[in-house]
Design a protein around this motif. Structure first.
Motif, short mmCIF file in Angstrom:
data_model
loop_
_atom_site.label_atom_id
_atom_site.label_comp_id
_atom_site.label_asym_id
_atom_site.label_seq_id
_atom_site.Cartn_x
_atom_site.Cartn_y
_atom_site.Cartn_z
N LEU A 150 -3.12 9.13 -9.08
CA LEU A 150 -2.98 7.74 -8.70
C LEU A 150 -4.30 7.36 -8.04
CD1 LEU A 150 -0.98 5.34 -8.63
CD2 LEU A 150 -0.36 6.07 -6.31
N GLN A 151 -5.16 6.68 -8.79
CA GLN A 151 -6.52 6.36 -8.36
C GLN A 151 -6.55 4.94 -7.80
OE1 GLN A 151 -9.75 7.97 -8.37
NE2 GLN A 151 -10.10 6.11 -7.21
N SER A 152 -7.07 4.81 -6.58
CA SER A 152 -7.20 3.49 -5.97
C SER A 152 -8.33 2.71 -6.63
CB SER A 152 -7.48 3.63 -4.47
OG SER A 152 -7.77 2.37 -3.91
N GLY A 170 0.84 -1.19 0.00
CA GLY A 170 0.00 0.00 0.00
C GLY A 170 0.88 1.24 0.00
N LEU A 171 0.31 2.36 0.41
CA LEU A 171 1.06 3.60 0.57
C LEU A 171 1.05 3.95 2.05
CD1 LEU A 171 -0.40 5.59 -2.44
CD2 LEU A 171 1.91 4.68 -2.25
N PRO A 172 2.07 4.64 2.54
CA PRO A 172 2.08 5.00 3.97
C PRO A 172 0.78 5.69 4.38
CG PRO A 172 4.19 5.51 2.99
CD PRO A 172 3.27 5.12 1.86
N GLY A 173 0.14 5.12 5.39
CA GLY A 173 -1.14 5.65 5.87
C GLY A 173 -2.35 5.07 5.15
N PHE A 174 -2.11 4.38 4.04
CA PHE A 174 -3.19 3.79 3.23
C PHE A 174 -2.81 2.37 2.84
CE2 PHE A 174 -3.15 8.35 2.71
CZ PHE A 174 -4.46 8.70 2.97
N GLU A 175 -2.37 1.59 3.81
CA GLU A 175 -1.84 0.26 3.54
C GLU A 175 -2.87 -0.71 2.99
OE1 GLU A 175 -1.25 2.05 6.33
OE2 GLU A 175 0.92 2.37 6.20
N GLN A 176 -4.16 -0.46 3.22
CA GLN A 176 -5.21 -1.37 2.74
C GLN A 176 -5.46 -1.23 1.24
OE1 GLN A 176 -6.05 -3.64 4.91
NE2 GLN A 176 -4.79 -2.54 6.36
N ALA A 177 -5.13 -0.08 0.67
CA ALA A 177 -5.31 0.14 -0.77
C ALA A 177 -4.04 -0.33 -1.47
CB ALA A 177 -5.57 1.62 -1.04
N VAL A 210 8.73 5.41 -1.80
CA VAL A 210 10.02 5.17 -1.16
C VAL A 210 10.55 6.46 -0.54
CG1 VAL A 210 12.40 4.45 -1.57
CG2 VAL A 210 10.54 3.34 -2.82
N VAL A 211 10.88 6.40 0.74
CA VAL A 211 11.52 7.54 1.40
C VAL A 211 13.01 7.42 1.13
CG1 VAL A 211 11.97 8.70 3.59
CG2 VAL A 211 9.76 7.60 3.20
#
Length: 149
Positions: free
Chosen positions: A49-51, A24-31, A126-127
């Motif tokens: 970037l549309q989920s 997922g993305l940081p803070g949006f790990e479920q998507a 990626v950080v």
């Protein structure tokens, strides 16, 4: 497949265009499934970037080189391996932007780009640890080249 999105209404997306973000993305790990949407303007540095998993979730993004021509992405070998990157031609990257009410205050996260392997349809935010890039870089700062909106 048809997605009923918050920002774009009903849109048709090809399953072959779905990009998998395994973490997922940081803070949006479920998507974890996303598609890239473009506005149709060939010179526009922006896209979305549309989920697919959460149709009300979309991130505005910008090509970081549009605001910082000397921008470079440095990622560790383990990220290259996890994304299945074999060549620089496999990769596109964007910075997520925050668009406040006052558009002159728009910022881009230049320190944590979204990296996409277009060949393998895999992505990751990626950080960059060894980077001096700002998390809230003003898109309209004097350091950028002219942006056409």
């Amino acid at each position: 497949m048809v997605l009923n999105t918050k920002h774009f209404g009903d849109i048709e997306v090809e399953e072959s265009g779905i990009i998998i973000f395994e973490e997922g993305l940081p803070g949006f790990e479920q998507a974890r499934k996303f598609v890239l949407l473009y506005d149709g303007q060939p010179d526009s540095p922006f896209c979305w970037l549309q989920s697919v998993d959460q149709p009300d979730l979309a991130f505005a993004m910008i090509n970081p080189e549009a605001i910082m021509p000397d921008y470079t992405v440095e990622i560790d070998d383990d990220i290259v391996e996890r994304l299945g990157i074999e060549s620089p031609a496999d990769v596109i990257y964007y910075a997520i932007v925050v668009i406040p009410d006052d558009i002159a205050e728009m910022t881009a996260n230049m320190k944590a780009p979204v990296i996409i392997n277009v060949r393998e349809k895999k992505g990751m935010q990626v950080v960059m640890d060894n980077s001096d890039y700002d998390i809230r870089y003003n898109v309209f700062s004097d350091k950028r080249k002219a942006l056409k909106l």
